[in-house]
Design a protein around this motif. Structure first.
Motif, PDB file in Angstrom:
ATOM      1  N   LYS A   1       0.808  -1.218   0.000  1.00 58.13           N
ATOM      2  CA  LYS A   1       0.000   0.000   0.000  1.00 58.13           C
ATOM      3  C   LYS A   1       0.842   1.270   0.000  1.00 58.13           C
ATOM      4  N   ARG A   2       2.153   1.127   0.075  1.00 58.75           N
ATOM      5  CA  ARG A   2       3.045   2.297   0.136  1.00 58.75           C
ATOM      6  C   ARG A   2       3.769   2.581  -1.178  1.00 58.75           C
ATOM      7  N   VAL A   3       3.602   1.734  -2.166  1.00 62.21           N
ATOM      8  CA  VAL A   3       4.342   1.889  -3.427  1.00 62.21           C
ATOM      9  C   VAL A   3       3.471   2.578  -4.464  1.00 62.21           C
ATOM     10  N   PHE A   4       4.038   3.593  -5.128  1.00 68.00           N
ATOM     11  CA  PHE A   4       3.358   4.392  -6.135  1.00 68.00           C
ATOM     12  C   PHE A   4       4.184   4.423  -7.414  1.00 68.00           C
ATOM     13  N   TRP A   5       3.573   4.849  -8.513  1.00 67.07           N
ATOM     14  CA  TRP A   5       4.307   5.147  -9.740  1.00 67.07           C
ATOM     15  C   TRP A   5       4.290   6.660  -9.903  1.00 67.07           C
ATOM     16  N   ILE A   6       5.310   7.169 -10.569  1.00 70.79           N
ATOM     17  CA  ILE A   6       5.397   8.620 -10.798  1.00 70.79           C
ATOM     18  C   ILE A   6       6.042   8.901 -12.136  1.00 70.79           C
ATOM     19  N   ASP A   7       5.575   9.937 -12.790  1.00 65.26           N
ATOM     20  CA  ASP A   7       6.190  10.436 -14.024  1.00 65.26           C
ATOM     21  C   ASP A   7       6.914  11.725 -13.691  1.00 65.26           C
ATOM     22  N   GLY A   8       8.216  11.751 -14.003  1.00 62.55           N
ATOM     23  CA  GLY A   8       9.004  12.957 -13.827  1.00 62.55           C
ATOM     24  C   GLY A   8       9.241  13.611 -15.171  1.00 62.55           C
ATOM     25  N   ARG A   9      10.197  14.507 -15.239  1.00 66.78           N
ATOM     26  CA  ARG A   9      10.499  15.203 -16.487  1.00 66.78           C
ATOM     27  C   ARG A   9      11.366  14.355 -17.407  1.00 66.78           C
ATOM     28  N   ASN A  10      11.939  13.255 -16.871  1.00 64.06           N
ATOM     29  CA  ASN A  10      12.854  12.432 -17.653  1.00 64.06           C
ATOM     30  C   ASN A  10      12.493  10.952 -17.543  1.00 64.06           C
ATOM     31  N   GLY A  11      11.211  10.646 -17.544  1.00 63.65           N
ATOM     32  CA  GLY A  11      10.794   9.256 -17.467  1.00 63.65           C
ATOM     33  C   GLY A  11       9.872   8.999 -16.299  1.00 63.65           C
ATOM     34  N   SER A  12       9.737   7.723 -15.976  1.00 65.37           N
ATOM     35  CA  SER A  12       8.850   7.347 -14.886  1.00 65.37           C
ATOM     36  C   SER A  12       9.534   6.313 -14.001  1.00 65.37           C
TER      37      SER A  12
ATOM     38  N   ASP B   1      13.993  13.008 -12.591  1.00 67.81           N
ATOM     39  CA  ASP B   1      14.107  14.443 -12.845  1.00 67.81           C
ATOM     40  C   ASP B   1      12.893  15.238 -12.383  1.00 67.81           C
ATOM     41  N   PHE B   2      13.058  15.854 -11.241  1.00 71.41           N
ATOM     42  CA  PHE B   2      12.039  16.707 -10.654  1.00 71.41           C
ATOM     43  C   PHE B   2      12.600  18.101 -10.463  1.00 71.41           C
ATOM     44  N   GLU B   3      11.721  19.069 -10.448  1.00 68.91           N
ATOM     45  CA  GLU B   3      12.109  20.445 -10.201  1.00 68.91           C
ATOM     46  C   GLU B   3      11.521  20.863  -8.855  1.00 68.91           C
ATOM     47  N   PRO B   4      12.350  21.406  -7.955  1.00 72.39           N
ATOM     48  CA  PRO B   4      11.838  21.786  -6.635  1.00 72.39           C
ATOM     49  C   PRO B   4      10.610  22.689  -6.738  1.00 72.39           C
ATOM     50  N   TYR B   5       9.634  22.415  -5.878  1.00 70.45           N
ATOM     51  CA  TYR B   5       8.388  23.165  -5.725  1.00 70.45           C
ATOM     52  C   TYR B   5       7.393  22.964  -6.866  1.00 70.45           C
ATOM     53  N   LYS B   6       7.735  22.190  -7.891  1.00 67.03           N
ATOM     54  CA  LYS B   6       6.790  21.873  -8.963  1.00 67.03           C
ATOM     55  C   LYS B   6       5.927  20.694  -8.526  1.00 67.03           C
ATOM     56  N   TRP B   7       4.720  20.598  -9.106  1.00 67.59           N
ATOM     57  CA  TRP B   7       3.762  19.556  -8.764  1.00 67.59           C
ATOM     58  C   TRP B   7       3.791  18.436  -9.785  1.00 67.59           C
ATOM     59  N   TYR B   8       3.616  17.202  -9.310  1.00 64.82           N
ATOM     60  CA  TYR B   8       3.632  15.998 -10.148  1.00 64.82           C
ATOM     61  C   TYR B   8       2.486  15.089  -9.694  1.00 64.82           C
ATOM     62  N   THR B   9       2.072  14.191 -10.572  1.00 72.03           N
ATOM     63  CA  THR B   9       1.004  13.255 -10.251  1.00 72.03           C
ATOM     64  C   THR B   9       1.598  11.879  -9.974  1.00 72.03           C
ATOM     65  N   ILE B  10       1.184  11.278  -8.869  1.00 65.54           N
ATOM     66  CA  ILE B  10       1.573   9.909  -8.558  1.00 65.54           C
ATOM     67  C   ILE B  10       0.319   9.046  -8.581  1.00 65.54           C
ATOM     68  N   GLY B  11       0.487   7.769  -8.816  1.00 63.19           N
ATOM     69  CA  GLY B  11      -0.638   6.849  -8.807  1.00 63.19           C
ATOM     70  C   GLY B  11      -0.305   5.627  -7.988  1.00 63.19           C
ATOM     71  N   GLY B  12      -1.312   5.048  -7.405  1.00 62.15           N
ATOM     72  CA  GLY B  12      -1.102   3.855  -6.598  1.00 62.15           C
ATOM     73  C   GLY B  12      -2.353   3.494  -5.852  1.00 62.15           C
ATOM     74  N   PRO B  13      -2.199   2.879  -4.684  1.00 63.32           N
ATOM     75  CA  PRO B  13      -3.370   2.482  -3.895  1.00 63.32           C
ATOM     76  C   PRO B  13      -4.262   3.691  -3.606  1.00 63.32           C
ATOM     77  N   GLY B  14      -5.496   3.584  -3.954  1.00 61.45           N
ATOM     78  CA  GLY B  14      -6.424   4.678  -3.655  1.00 61.45           C
ATOM     79  C   GLY B  14      -6.537   5.725  -4.738  1.00 61.45           C
ATOM     80  N   GLY B  15      -5.831   5.571  -5.857  1.00 60.90           N
ATOM     81  CA  GLY B  15      -5.979   6.518  -6.959  1.00 60.90           C
ATOM     82  C   GLY B  15      -4.754   7.357  -7.238  1.00 60.90           C
ATOM     83  N   SER B  16      -4.991   8.533  -7.798  1.00 63.35           N
ATOM     84  CA  SER B  16      -3.921   9.461  -8.163  1.00 63.35           C
ATOM     85  C   SER B  16      -3.902  10.634  -7.193  1.00 63.35           C
TER      86      SER B  16
END
Length: 78
Positions: A6-17, A35-50
């Motif tokens: 229940k703690r593992v998610f997927w994420i898309d960054g600026r240079n892949g996932s 590749d993430f940029e500080p203070y920018k928002w990203y979407t993660i997915g996993g248990p319970g949705g996005s």
């Protein structure tokens, strides 16, 4: 299913996932090379949705990033 499932998610960054792991109620640990940029928002997915998370800290030299949100699912942490 074990407690970590229940703690593992997927994420898309600026240079892949990749994967990300919930380390406490509001923070997620993932790899900086995605590749993430500080203070920018990203979407993660996993248990319970996005969920929307923002990059709180990134260390490219140690290849980790901390992402955060107060809207992450409630998961039993041991």
């Amino acid at each position: 299913m074990n407690a970590w499932d229940k703690r593992v998610f997927w994420i898309d960054g600026r240079n892949g996932s990749g994967s990300a792991v919930l380390i406490d109620r509001q923070r997620i640990l993932t790899a900086a090379h995605i590749d993430f940029e500080p203070y920018k928002w990203y979407t993660i997915g996993g248990p319970g949705g996005s969920f929307k998370v923002h990059c709180m800290f990134i260390s490219k030299s140690h290849d980790f990033a901390i992402l955060g949100s107060d809207r992450l699912p409630e998961v039993q942490l041991s």
